[in-house]
Write a protein that holds these residues in place. Sequence first.
Motif, mmCIF file in Angstrom:
data_model
loop_
_atom_site.group_PDB
_atom_site.id
_atom_site.type_symbol
_atom_site.label_atom_id
_atom_site.label_comp_id
_atom_site.label_asym_id
_atom_site.label_seq_id
_atom_site.Cartn_x
_atom_site.Cartn_y
_atom_site.Cartn_z
ATOM 1 N N PRO A 40 0.802 -1.225 0.000
ATOM 2 C CA PRO A 40 0.000 0.000 0.000
ATOM 3 C C PRO A 40 0.839 1.282 0.000
ATOM 4 C CG PRO A 40 -0.870 -1.562 1.601
ATOM 5 C CD PRO A 40 0.426 -2.125 1.103
ATOM 6 N N ILE A 41 2.059 1.206 0.520
ATOM 7 C CA ILE A 41 2.906 2.411 0.517
ATOM 8 C C ILE A 41 3.982 2.350 -0.562
ATOM 9 C CG2 ILE A 41 2.498 2.976 2.941
ATOM 10 C CD1 ILE A 41 5.301 1.794 3.530
ATOM 11 N N GLY A 42 3.872 1.380 -1.467
ATOM 12 C CA GLY A 42 4.865 1.233 -2.518
ATOM 13 C C GLY A 42 6.173 0.715 -1.941
ATOM 14 N N LEU A 43 7.254 0.914 -2.680
ATOM 15 C CA LEU A 43 8.566 0.468 -2.196
ATOM 16 C C LEU A 43 9.227 1.596 -1.430
ATOM 17 C CD1 LEU A 43 10.067 -1.740 -5.040
ATOM 18 C CD2 LEU A 43 9.112 -2.425 -2.844
ATOM 19 N N HIS A 44 8.679 1.856 -0.248
ATOM 20 C CA HIS A 44 9.219 2.864 0.652
ATOM 21 C C HIS A 44 9.382 2.218 2.024
ATOM 22 C CE1 HIS A 44 8.668 6.022 -2.275
ATOM 23 N NE2 HIS A 44 7.477 5.517 -2.529
ATOM 24 N N ALA A 45 10.320 2.699 2.792
ATOM 25 C CA ALA A 45 10.562 2.251 4.166
ATOM 26 C C ALA A 45 10.689 0.730 4.278
ATOM 27 C CB ALA A 45 9.495 2.812 5.090
ATOM 28 N N ARG A 46 9.839 0.109 5.085
ATOM 29 C CA ARG A 46 9.981 -1.329 5.352
ATOM 30 C C ARG A 46 9.846 -2.202 4.107
ATOM 31 N NH1 ARG A 46 6.766 -1.641 11.008
ATOM 32 N NH2 ARG A 46 8.398 -0.671 12.256
ATOM 33 N N THR B 48 14.190 6.186 -3.872
ATOM 34 C CA THR B 48 14.075 7.465 -4.576
ATOM 35 C C THR B 48 13.406 7.338 -5.945
ATOM 36 O OG1 THR B 48 16.330 7.285 -5.444
ATOM 37 C CG2 THR B 48 16.033 8.514 -3.393
ATOM 38 N N GLU B 49 13.173 6.128 -6.407
ATOM 39 C CA GLU B 49 12.536 5.959 -7.714
ATOM 40 C C GLU B 49 11.018 6.051 -7.674
ATOM 41 O OE1 GLU B 49 13.519 5.714 -11.090
ATOM 42 O OE2 GLU B 49 15.211 6.621 -10.068
ATOM 43 N N ASP B 50 10.435 6.145 -6.509
ATOM 44 C CA ASP B 50 8.992 6.335 -6.391
ATOM 45 C C ASP B 50 8.189 5.192 -7.021
ATOM 46 O OD1 ASP B 50 6.862 7.805 -5.401
ATOM 47 O OD2 ASP B 50 6.590 8.924 -7.262
ATOM 48 N N PHE B 51 8.481 3.969 -6.588
ATOM 49 C CA PHE B 51 7.720 2.810 -7.033
ATOM 50 C C PHE B 51 6.478 2.707 -6.153
ATOM 51 C CE2 PHE B 51 12.183 1.488 -8.073
ATOM 52 C CZ PHE B 51 12.046 1.497 -9.456
ATOM 53 N N ASP C 275 11.765 -14.942 -10.094
ATOM 54 C CA ASP C 275 10.429 -15.414 -9.713
ATOM 55 C C ASP C 275 10.160 -15.150 -8.236
ATOM 56 O OD1 ASP C 275 9.952 -16.291 -12.300
ATOM 57 O OD2 ASP C 275 10.442 -18.390 -11.858
ATOM 58 N N GLY C 276 11.159 -15.404 -7.395
ATOM 59 C CA GLY C 276 11.007 -15.159 -5.963
ATOM 60 C C GLY C 276 10.819 -13.686 -5.641
ATOM 61 N N LEU C 277 11.557 -12.827 -6.330
ATOM 62 C CA LEU C 277 11.424 -11.385 -6.091
ATOM 63 C C LEU C 277 10.061 -10.876 -6.553
ATOM 64 C CD1 LEU C 277 15.021 -10.287 -7.105
ATOM 65 C CD2 LEU C 277 14.071 -10.416 -4.789
ATOM 66 N N CYS C 278 9.586 -11.397 -7.676
ATOM 67 C CA CYS C 278 8.248 -11.009 -8.143
ATOM 68 C C CYS C 278 7.182 -11.459 -7.140
ATOM 69 C CB CYS C 278 7.972 -11.612 -9.518
ATOM 70 S SG CYS C 278 8.902 -10.848 -10.851
ATOM 71 N N ALA C 279 7.339 -12.661 -6.608
ATOM 72 C CA ALA C 279 6.390 -13.157 -5.604
ATOM 73 C C ALA C 279 6.422 -12.285 -4.366
ATOM 74 C CB ALA C 279 6.713 -14.607 -5.240
ATOM 75 N N LEU C 280 7.603 -11.820 -3.968
ATOM 76 C CA LEU C 280 7.710 -10.937 -2.805
ATOM 77 C C LEU C 280 6.973 -9.634 -3.053
ATOM 78 C CD1 LEU C 280 8.879 -10.195 -0.041
ATOM 79 C CD2 LEU C 280 10.902 -9.351 -1.235
ATOM 80 N N LEU C 281 7.160 -9.036 -4.220
ATOM 81 C CA LEU C 281 6.455 -7.781 -4.532
ATOM 82 C C LEU C 281 4.946 -7.994 -4.511
ATOM 83 C CD1 LEU C 281 8.674 -6.305 -7.396
ATOM 84 C CD2 LEU C 281 8.485 -5.492 -5.022
ATOM 85 N N ASP C 282 4.509 -9.154 -4.987
ATOM 86 C CA ASP C 282 3.080 -9.449 -5.028
ATOM 87 C C ASP C 282 2.515 -9.750 -3.647
ATOM 88 O OD1 ASP C 282 0.708 -9.809 -6.626
ATOM 89 O OD2 ASP C 282 0.861 -11.940 -6.152
#
Length: 96
Positions: free
Chosen positions: A11-17, A53-56, A85-92
Amino acid sequence: MPARKAVVRSPIGLHARPAAAFVRAVTRTGFAVRISKAGRPAVDARSLLEVMTEDFDCGCEVELSIQADLVPAGSGPSDADQALDGLCALLDSQAG
């Protein structure tokens, strides 16, 4: 160069935690992973500062890729595919 597309679900994108958790996971793979979104150059996904800093934002589609010239010794294409595949699963999975 292996690549995958994923959507940032936090919900907060790729920021902080979420960004810190993602960068740690990238570092654990041992691969030089790059992350980008449409219209922007790719950045080093092992760098917390560059990722934050990329604002994802939430819902943002990103592309993850591995630099072929920086693949660790003893690693093959299937290892790189598994890492992405593992990194994509983490983002999801960071949806909440």
